[in-house]
Write a protein that holds these residues in place. Structure first.
Motif, short mmCIF file in Angstrom:
data_model
loop_
_atom_site.label_atom_id
_atom_site.label_comp_id
_atom_site.label_asym_id
_atom_site.label_seq_id
_atom_site.Cartn_x
_atom_site.Cartn_y
_atom_site.Cartn_z
N LEU A 315 35.24 37.61 25.67
CA LEU A 315 36.21 36.60 26.53
C LEU A 315 37.40 36.84 26.29
N GLU A 316 38.07 37.34 25.00
CA GLU A 316 39.27 37.96 24.78
C GLU A 316 40.00 39.03 25.74
N GLU A 317 39.09 39.88 25.80
CA GLU A 317 39.49 40.97 26.65
C GLU A 317 39.47 40.47 28.02
N ILE A 318 38.75 39.94 28.61
CA ILE A 318 38.69 39.29 29.96
C ILE A 318 39.85 38.38 29.98
N GLU A 319 40.39 37.72 29.00
CA GLU A 319 41.55 36.87 29.06
C GLU A 319 42.69 37.84 29.25
N SER A 320 42.75 38.89 28.56
CA SER A 320 43.96 39.59 28.52
C SER A 320 44.17 40.34 30.14
N ALA A 321 42.94 40.67 30.54
CA ALA A 321 42.87 41.30 31.90
C ALA A 321 43.45 40.31 32.85
N ALA A 322 42.96 39.17 32.85
CA ALA A 322 43.38 37.89 33.61
C ALA A 322 44.87 37.83 33.52
N ARG A 323 45.48 37.54 32.24
CA ARG A 323 46.73 37.21 32.10
C ARG A 323 47.73 38.33 32.78
N MET A 324 47.08 39.61 32.57
CA MET A 324 48.03 40.63 33.59
C MET A 324 48.05 40.26 34.96
N VAL A 325 46.87 39.98 35.36
CA VAL A 325 46.91 39.80 37.07
C VAL A 325 47.85 38.54 37.34
N SER A 326 47.49 37.32 36.23
CA SER A 326 48.55 36.24 36.72
C SER A 326 49.79 36.26 36.49
N ASN A 327 50.17 37.26 35.69
CA ASN A 327 51.71 37.54 35.53
C ASN A 327 52.22 38.44 36.56
N SER A 328 51.28 39.10 37.30
CA SER A 328 51.86 40.00 38.20
C SER A 328 52.37 39.36 39.45
N ARG A 329 53.30 39.61 40.28
CA ARG A 329 53.57 39.18 41.55
C ARG A 329 53.14 40.04 42.65
N ALA A 330 52.87 41.07 42.14
CA ALA A 330 52.12 42.14 43.39
C ALA A 330 51.09 43.29 42.70
N THR A 331 49.80 43.03 43.16
CA THR A 331 49.04 44.02 42.19
C THR A 331 48.38 44.90 43.15
N ILE A 332 48.24 45.94 43.03
CA ILE A 332 47.44 46.92 43.65
C ILE A 332 45.90 47.24 43.02
N TRP A 333 45.04 47.04 43.97
CA TRP A 333 43.84 47.16 43.15
C TRP A 333 42.92 48.47 43.80
N CYS A 334 42.86 49.47 42.91
CA CYS A 334 42.31 50.69 43.14
C CYS A 334 40.99 50.93 42.76
N TRP A 335 40.12 51.61 43.50
CA TRP A 335 38.48 51.90 42.92
C TRP A 335 38.16 52.90 43.45
N ALA A 336 37.14 53.74 43.15
CA ALA A 336 36.28 54.73 43.53
C ALA A 336 34.81 54.87 43.20
N MET A 337 34.11 55.90 43.04
CA MET A 337 32.81 55.89 42.70
C MET A 337 32.27 54.93 41.60
N GLY A 338 32.98 54.83 40.82
CA GLY A 338 32.38 53.67 39.68
C GLY A 338 32.06 52.30 40.24
N LEU A 339 32.70 51.94 41.33
CA LEU A 339 32.45 50.72 41.94
C LEU A 339 31.31 50.84 42.99
N THR A 340 31.41 51.95 43.91
CA THR A 340 30.77 51.90 44.96
C THR A 340 29.08 52.41 44.98
N GLN A 341 28.55 53.00 43.84
CA GLN A 341 27.34 53.62 44.02
C GLN A 341 26.34 52.73 42.92
N HIS A 342 26.49 51.65 43.29
CA HIS A 342 25.41 50.82 42.42
C HIS A 342 24.48 49.89 43.57
N HIS A 343 23.41 49.14 43.02
CA HIS A 343 22.75 48.38 43.85
C HIS A 343 23.72 47.27 44.51
#
Ligand code: MGD
Ligand code: MGD
Ligand code: MO
Length: 758
Positions: A315-343
């Motif tokens: 939960l702490e790790e997820i919180e640190s990530a969420a904190r980064m997102v909530s502190n950001s005024r503008a976020t770029i969300w990048c992804w590639a094959m690690g997200l696209t090739q699953h069920h």
């Protein structure tokens, strides 16, 4: 330089490398990462892997008729992809006739007639399928799909089906367009850049320059990946003095070692916290979105134990990530094959979109959705209509321009094409580039499928597995590459491509072609079309092949956004295609707004003793093209048959690092799928998640295992078991592999195959 000079020689190397990605040069074929504005381009606007890609194409080695006399189809089938690629460029059209075991030369016109005969003898045109790999130019892709549709089918599978299809589906459903919404400039004003399921250091190295610049300006970077990939940590920019002599930059501020396929749960967890903290851009969600309440209810019902178990993070790790997102005024969300090739890839990417919508990260500077494309023109090929499910408006527009009625029925995608070949519904396969036999899943099944056809045709620059895994009759049509001068009856031609950020620009090759008998992709397609369609339609294929600006004129009237194509593409740097969400926060979805999506969390069912295998790229390959046998960023040398595994998993299952194991797929159809002789490497990967290189592992990916909604093979979540191997060592090249063990702390100097008694 070492790779380039050894393959091209010194003069060719300097002439070629200096033209990569320059306004008057050619577009690098190594990836779809965009180029900076012409004024900000470096004199060396390419990366190590771009140089390798160019060297691979501009090599001085040649495969001619003597080669094919010496090696039968069976001989070629036994060779590794690495060996096949190292033989050099194809030089003249070849045919393997029914009953023969060897390719022999054939004249171009005879090859076209032979193809036409096969195509016109089909009971219906749906018995043929037409594959495209994402290197084809806009001009070639447009004519190819035009020919296929005039023939009467929509069977246009492409490499996208195995790549970013899940992104396209998720984005079309949620924001109304299947393309990313950022431009390169956004990287220079973002607060936060998320890099999920992507290895930019190897696959999009020029992206690291953008990340480094962003970082120096104060942006933060969040990396989400089972592996801590080189590049996001300790990056030395080779293009400036600071990078060459100074201390490297740790690009990622936070790295989350998510379990393979744990991303959906992680993004839901971040969403849950943002909702709890009310870290919502309510002006955006009120004005432009629908579905927030339903989604919030769904997320609210999920328990933390479900989420943390599913992603393997605290939960702490997820919180640190969420904190980064909530502190950001503008976020770029990048992804590639690690997200696209699953069920559940479409669900996972919908979750990324949900977060971006929650934060108002669309249509604002420094923010947006950024699926990072693979092949250099894969996005352009889709824009040109290479799509088995092209929408009605596109077919109508194409039909109106060329006075015919395209079939309204959806065609076969890549997996459906394989199944249709396997059960005899398709008997002709034509490939515009690529290496279908080895890029596709389930190598054993796909091999049977291709071998059961009456005809396979490969339009290729270099020898690969697909020339050996072929139909009863097989044809190789050798073509020009990007680096080469394309001379036609009206003079030298340029082609155009579209990068990952919807910028369309020109590309011109200058090198003397590898052989005088090569033809351009456009000329080859026109040759096949003219021979097959004859005067059934009013298209002057010869004229189009002689002057590509005529093709661009047709594109301008068929495809929105290409108005005044010729004139605009000649501007240095080209032009940007429209993107309604980015340009005006307009969403062409069912509701007319951006749509939050609710997807149930579906986790993989893994039994004791089973592992989840992800198949990925080494630093020394381009898809199925193997440049070399090293992956220096991961400490691997002289071999590719390695399985990266957590040290505790290795000992728990009764193995030790260095053991050679066979990998077996566990899949419900009971078919035996095994990839033999992989060496265990203790590696920093989460418990239960293992990794090995593609395409050696493709025999393990069950044909029936595909992503919901996008039908993409699940190359990043294959459930496997291991057994000690009794197979003879498999050689990647003539020397035989030997490799160092790496466990995240250093190399131990083990060699493979191990000396007896060790
Ligand atoms: N030099 C070079 N450049 C290339 C290519 C090449 O082969 N060589 N190929 C081109 C093409 S066609 C493409 S599509 C792109 C591919 O670019 P990438 O998508 O970067 O390619 P992969 O090597 O498949 O890497 C997938 C990354 O996802 C991570 N990953 C795996 N499973 C999961 C997961 O479940 N969750 C998360 N979060 N991460 C996961 C892996 O550890 C790895 O870092 O690159 C393009 N550029
Ligand atoms: N297990 C597993 N499987 C995967 C993946 C994975 O991550 N894991 N990734 C998938 C992805 S993302 C993709 S994009 C596909 C890639 O699938 P493909 O695009 O089919 O494969 P490539 O290896 O890129 O194709 C290489 C061949 O293209 C030909 N070629 C090169 N340049 C040119 C050119 O200019 N013109 C023509 N006509 N031919 C040319 C050469 O003959 C070369 O041998 O593989 C997919 N398969
Ligand atoms: Mo790809």
């Amino acid at each position: 330089m070492k790779q380039a000079v050894s393959q091209m020689g010194v003069t060719r190397t300097t002439r070629t490398l200096s033209r990569i990605n320059q306004p008057d040069g050619f577009d690098c074929m190594s990836c779809a990462w965009p180029d900076p504005d012409p004024e900000h381009r470096h004199s060396a606007e390419f990366c190590e892997n771009g140089a390798k890609a160019v060297a691979e194409e501009a090599t001085k080695e040649r495969v001619g008729r003597d080669f094919f006399r010496a090696y039968s189809i069976a001989d070629l089938s036994d060779k590794s992809e690495y060996w096949l690629g190292k033989q050099g460029r194809l030089t003249e059209p070849m045919v393997k006739r029914s009953g023969s075991q060897h390719y022999e030369p054939i004249a171009w016109e005879d090859a076209f007639t032979l193809i036409a005969t096969h195509l016109t003898e089909l009971v219906t045109p749906d018995e043929a399928t037409f594959y495209t790999s994402g290197r084809a130019s806009n001009e070639a892709a447009f004519l190819y799909q035009l020919f296929v549709r005039m023939l009467g089918t929509n069977n246009l599978p492409d490499c996208s089906n195995m790549c970013h299809e899940s992104s396209g589906v998720a984005l079309i459903d949620s924001i109304g367009i299947g393309k990313g919404s950022v431009s390169l400039l956004d990287f220079y004003s973002a607060d936060l850049i998320v890099v999920a399921g992507q290895n930019p250091g190897t696959n999009h190295p020029r992206m690291l320059s953008a990340l480094e610049a962003a970082k120096r300006r104060g942006a933060r970077i969040l990396s989400i990946n089972p592996l801590l990939e080189a590049g996001t940590s300790n990056f030395h920019n080779p293009q400036n003095m600071r990078g060459m002599i100074g201390k490297g930059t740790d690009l990622a501020d936070l790295h989350l070692p998510v379990k393979v396929n744990g991303d959906h749960a992680l993004f839901l967890g971040i969403g849950k916290l943002l909702l709890e903290w009310r870290a919502i851009d309510a002006d955006f969600t009120d004005a432009y979105t629908v579905g927030l309440e339903e989604w919030a209810e769904h997320v609210g019902r999920l328990s933390w134990s479900t989420l943390t178990n599913a992603c393997g993070l605290s939960l702490e790790e997820i919180e640190s990530a969420a904190r980064m997102v909530s502190n950001s005024r503008a976020t770029i969300w990048c992804w590639a094959m690690g997200l696209t090739q699953h069920h559940n890839s479409v669900a996972t990417i919908r979750e990324v979109v949900n977060l971006a919508l929650l934060r108002g990260d669309l249509g604002k500077a420094g923010a947006g959705l950024c699926p990072v494309r693979g092949h250099s023109n894969v996005q352009g090929d889709r824009t040109m209509g290479v799509w088995e499910k092209a929408p009605g408006w596109f077919l109508d527009s194409l039909g109106a321009e060329f006075s015919f009625k395209p079939s309204p029925h959806h065609g076969f995608d890549a997996v459906e094409s394989i199944e249709a070949m396997h059960d005899g519904r398709v008997s002709v396969f034509i490939g515009l580039g690529g290496n279908f036999a080895h890029a596709a899943p389930d190598t054993g099944y796909t091999t049977e499928a291709l071998r059961s056809t009456k005809l396979t045709v490969q339009i290729s620059t270099k020898l690969n597995r697909s020339h050996a895994v072929c139909g009863d009759t097989a044809i190789i049509l050798p073509t020009l590459g990007r680096t080469e001068l394309d001379m036609q009856s009206t003079g030298p031609q340029m082609i155009t491509v579209e990068d990952s950020m919807s910028v369309v620009h020109a590309s011109r090759g200058r090198l003397r072609p590898a052989s005088d008998s090569l033809r351009s992709e456009v000329a080859i397609i026109c040759g096949i079309a003219a021979a097959t369609l004859g005067d059934r339609h009013d298209v002057d294929w010869g004229a189009l092949a002689g002057d590509y600006s005529l093709i661009r004129r047709h594109i301008a009237s068929v495809v929105p956004g290409f108005e005044h194509f010729e004139e605009r593409v000649l501007r240095p740097g080209g032009f940007v295609l429209p993107h309604p969400p980015r340009d005006s926060r307009t969403f062409e979805t069912a509701s007319g707004r951006a749509e939050f999506g609710v997807s149930q969390l579906a986790t993989l069912e893994v039994e004791p003793g089973q592992l989840v295998l992800q198949t990925l790229r080494s630093h020394d390959q381009f898809n199925t093209t193997i440049y070399g046998l090293n992956d220096r960023y991961r400490g691997i040398h002289n071999g590719r048959r390695v399985l990266f595994m957590n040290r505790a998993d290795i000992s728990n299952l009764g193995f030790k690092a260095g053991d050679v194991v066979d990998i077996h797929a566990a899949w419900r159809d009971g078919r035996d799928r095994c990839a033999p002789a992989f060496r265990l490497v203790a590696y920093n990967t989460p418990r239960g998640s293992v990794a090995a290189y593609y395409p050696e592992t493709n025999p393990l990916i069950p044909i029936g295992s595909t992503a919901e909604h996008s039908n993409t093979p699940t190359s990043k979540s294959v459930i496997v078991t291991l057994s000690l191997s009794s197979a003879a060592p498999i050689r990647d090249d003539d020397r035989g592999p030997a490799l160092d063990e790496l466990d995240g702390t250093g190399t131990s100097g083990l060699v493979w195959p191990p000396a007896s008694g060790r």
